[in-house]
Every structure is written in C-alpha cells, then in structure tokens.
Design an enzyme around this catalytic site. Structure first.
Site, PDB file in Angstrom:
ATOM      1  N   ASP A 151      40.560  42.018  35.183  1.00 14.56           N
ATOM      2  CA  ASP A 151      41.652  41.628  36.063  1.00 14.56           C
ATOM      3  C   ASP A 151      42.848  41.287  35.163  1.00 14.56           C
ATOM      4  O   ASP A 151      42.701  41.099  33.951  1.00 14.56           O
ATOM      5  CB  ASP A 151      41.199  40.396  36.865  1.00 14.56           C
ATOM      6  CG  ASP A 151      42.321  39.789  37.644  1.00 14.56           C
ATOM      7  OD1 ASP A 151      43.007  40.534  38.355  1.00 14.56           O
ATOM      8  OD2 ASP A 151      42.545  38.573  37.508  1.00 14.56           O
ATOM      9  N   ASP A 199      46.333  39.208  36.347  1.00 16.13           N
ATOM     10  CA  ASP A 199      46.870  37.853  36.585  1.00 16.13           C
ATOM     11  C   ASP A 199      45.765  36.808  36.454  1.00 16.13           C
ATOM     12  O   ASP A 199      44.785  36.866  37.183  1.00 16.13           O
ATOM     13  CB  ASP A 199      47.454  37.765  38.004  1.00 16.13           C
ATOM     14  CG  ASP A 199      48.827  38.422  38.104  1.00 16.13           C
ATOM     15  OD1 ASP A 199      49.130  39.019  39.142  1.00 16.13           O
ATOM     16  OD2 ASP A 199      49.571  38.360  37.111  1.00 16.13           O
TER      17      ASP A 199
HETATM   18  C1  LIG Z   1      46.882  37.855  41.802  1.00 16.12           C
HETATM   19  C2  LIG Z   1      46.741  39.337  42.060  1.00 16.12           C
HETATM   20  O1  LIG Z   1      46.738  40.084  40.853  1.00 16.12           O
HETATM   21  P1  LIG Z   1      45.398  40.283  39.946  1.00 16.12           P
HETATM   22  O2  LIG Z   1      44.866  38.879  39.665  1.00 16.12           O
HETATM   23  O3  LIG Z   1      44.428  41.102  40.793  1.00 16.12           O
HETATM   24  O4  LIG Z   1      45.908  40.987  38.720  1.00 16.12           O
HETATM   25  C3  LIG Z   1      47.949  39.729  42.856  1.00 16.12           C
HETATM   26  O5  LIG Z   1      48.948  40.075  42.180  1.00 16.12           O
HETATM   27  O6  LIG Z   1      47.910  39.597  44.094  1.00 16.12           O
HETATM   28 MG   LIG Z   2      43.635  37.421  38.847  1.00 19.67          MG
END
Ligand SMILES: C[C@H](OP(=O)(O)O)C(=O)O
Ligand SMILES: [Mg+2]
Length: 317
Positions: A44, A46
C-alpha cells in the site's frame, strides 16, 4: 533442495497465518527465511511508504532493496487522484526506483474495468483528473469533472438539470468538489438500471495525523445511499485486484506478501486473495486494533505479522 525449500515455506506460511505475530519476536534467521518465501511484494502507499508527500523512515531503502533482490513489486493504492504515470513521477521524485508497471491504482482499475467490458458510452465522473485522464487513455468519454456549484436554489438546479442520454456509467472516486448537486446528478443517472455504478474505494478517511480528511468511502457511501444501489468497488479489499495480478502479471498468491496500514482494506485484501500479510503501524491501524477490538469486522482482519514501520525490514534484506 527445491522440495526442502517448499516444505520450509509451507511450514512458515502455516506458522504465521493470521497469527498477529510481532516481527520483533522473531529471530533474524526466521525473518530472513520468511521474507525469502515471497517472489512478489504488494505494498500500500498512503500510511506505509509515505504520508502525503513525505516518505516514511527507510521506506525507499526497503522498496529499492526488494527490487534489487529480484522481487516483483507493486504499489497497490486505493488513491484515485492520480494516473499511473503521475504516481510514477511522485514515486521517483521521492526516491523509489519504480515504473508504470509497478503501479496498480484505482483510477487505472476503473478505466480498465470499463475497457475490458467494451464500454462505449459516456461516464459521469464524481472524482478527479486521475480518473478522467485514465479514461482518456482508453478512449472513453466523460463529463462532470470539476466544481459544480449551486447557483440559486436547489429547485433551480433540479429544473436546469438535463441528464445526458449518452451516460452509461457513473464512477465515484475522491472529489474535493463533491456536493449536493453532484450527489443529485450521480443518483439521477444511476436511477436508470442499465447505468453502471463503479466506486474506486471505500476508505473512511486519509491517514493524516493533524485533522480528519474524509476518505473516498464517505463520498461513495453518500451516493450509494441516495442511489439505493451498491457499487462495484474496484479497490482494496475487493478481489478484483487479485484477478488483474494473476491474469496480467502471473502473480502466485501463495508466494505473495501484502503490506498495509489499514486492516479493513490492505490486510483484508491479502486475506481475501490468500497472500501473506504484514501490518505496519505508520498509518491508520495498530496491533491493538485487531488484538483488543470489539469491532467484528476488524477482528476478521488479523495480519500474519506486524511491525511499527516498513523500515524495520531493512536489516533482513
Ligand atoms: C488512503 C488511500 O490510499 P492508499 O492507502 O490505498 O494508498 C486513499 O488514497 O484513499
Ligand atoms: Mg494506506
């Protein structure tokens, strides 16, 4: 030797499955062996490798080490605000040695979903240019991007709204201009049964420490409520991503590690797809959120291993 390695892998994967093991409790040899049991690493973004535009401690070193060690590496992000090339530009600027084939993002997944079903109508987009540029890349027309403010009364807006008969799908992603007018238009298009409803993701909030930034899930659920229909969600934890990874990138789920900060998207995707899972505590969730929770959903999202940050892996790579 090959059988011995596979036996070891089977033991390791059984040992840790949904165990919630703290990385710090394992020996260096066990950690190295566990990491060597993966050919593919999904991470992941973020809350794991960065928060907003700041990388997390040693995240670039770990990711670049995985790549140098020959692992297939994918950034799997629910963020729909950028195209894959824009994610590459951000990643390279932050020091990650990735290119477009390392990026799986929800704007790309939504556009590919429509392309793969031969969609030829228009899309009403509640979202950002990340989505509209990915639609442009596959030649699908769209309307709705940008501010759509209420000039005058709501009655005026209703009276002046002439739905475009060409619209055959609604995509809902993160849209900083989201408002009542857009909600009304999205639900009105979705009132026609043949119009497809695609949601990018259902994250409740962004992992920013200082204030609550409502996540895309707040927007998707608002449209879901008034449209009285459920969307096809292309992002984590939905298995759609696994299908793409197995079909297009020949990923072996049994030798894949999913690293995330959110239990009910990242770790749950890993569990849904049969991956091994690692929770890092630099984003939304911590160990207590699965070990001491009363929340039935989070109780189902126990990672195999957890640690405080991604950088903790560096000494073992
Ligand atoms: C938080 C999420 O991003 P990720 O954690 O999946 O990169 C999003 O941008 O809605
Ligand atoms: Mg995330």
């Amino acid at each position: 030797m090959q059988n011995c390695a596979r036996t070891t892998y089977r033991l390791l994967s059984t040992m840790y499955k949904n165990s919630g093991t703290n990385l710090a409790s394992l020996s260096a040899a066990d950690i190295k062996e566990w990491l060597n049991s993966f050919d593919t690493v999904l991470t992941d973004c973020d809350g794991v490798i960065w928060v907003d535009n700041e990388t997390l401690p040693h995240a670039t070193d770990v990711i670049n080490k995985f790549i140098d060690n020959g692992k297939k590496l994918f950034f799997v992000t629910n963020n729909s605000t950028k195209t894959r090339p824009e994610f590459v530009a951000k990643s390279v600027k932050l020091g990650f040695n990735v290119d477009v084939d390392n990026i799986i993002s929800t704007a790309y997944l939504a556009a590919q979903y429509l392309k793969n079903i031969g969609f030829s109508k228009k899309v009403y987009v509640v979202g950002s240019t990340g989505i509209t540029r990915e639609l442009d890349a596959v030649g699908i027309q769209h309307i709705g991007i940008g501010p759509d403010v209420l000039n005058g009364s709501l009655a005026d807006a209703v009276h002046n709204f002439t739905p475009d008969p060409e619209v055959g799908a609604v995509i809902v992603g993160f849209d900083e201009h989201f408002n009542f007018v857009k909600m009304m238009k999205a639900a009105s298009y979705l009132d026609k049964p043949g119009v497809l409803f695609i949601g990018t993701n259902t994250d409740e909030r962004f992992p920013l420490p200082d204030c609550v930034i409502p996540g895309t899930g707040s927007i998707v659920n608002a449209v879901t409520t008034c449209a009285e229909r459920k969307p096809t969600v292309v992002g984590k934890p939905n298995k759609h991503i696994c299908d793409i990874l197995e079909k297009e990138y020949k990923v072996d789920p049994s030798r894949t590690l999913m690293i995330g900060d959110r239990l009910n998207t990242d770790i749950l995707l890993g569990i849904n797809c049969g991956f091994q899972t690692l929770l890092v505590e630099t984003g939304i969730h911590k160990a207590a959120d699965f070990s001491q929770t009363e929340d039935a959903e989070l109780k189902q999202c126990v990672p195999d291993v957890y640690t405080s940050k991604l950088g903790d892996l560096l000494p073992y790579l």
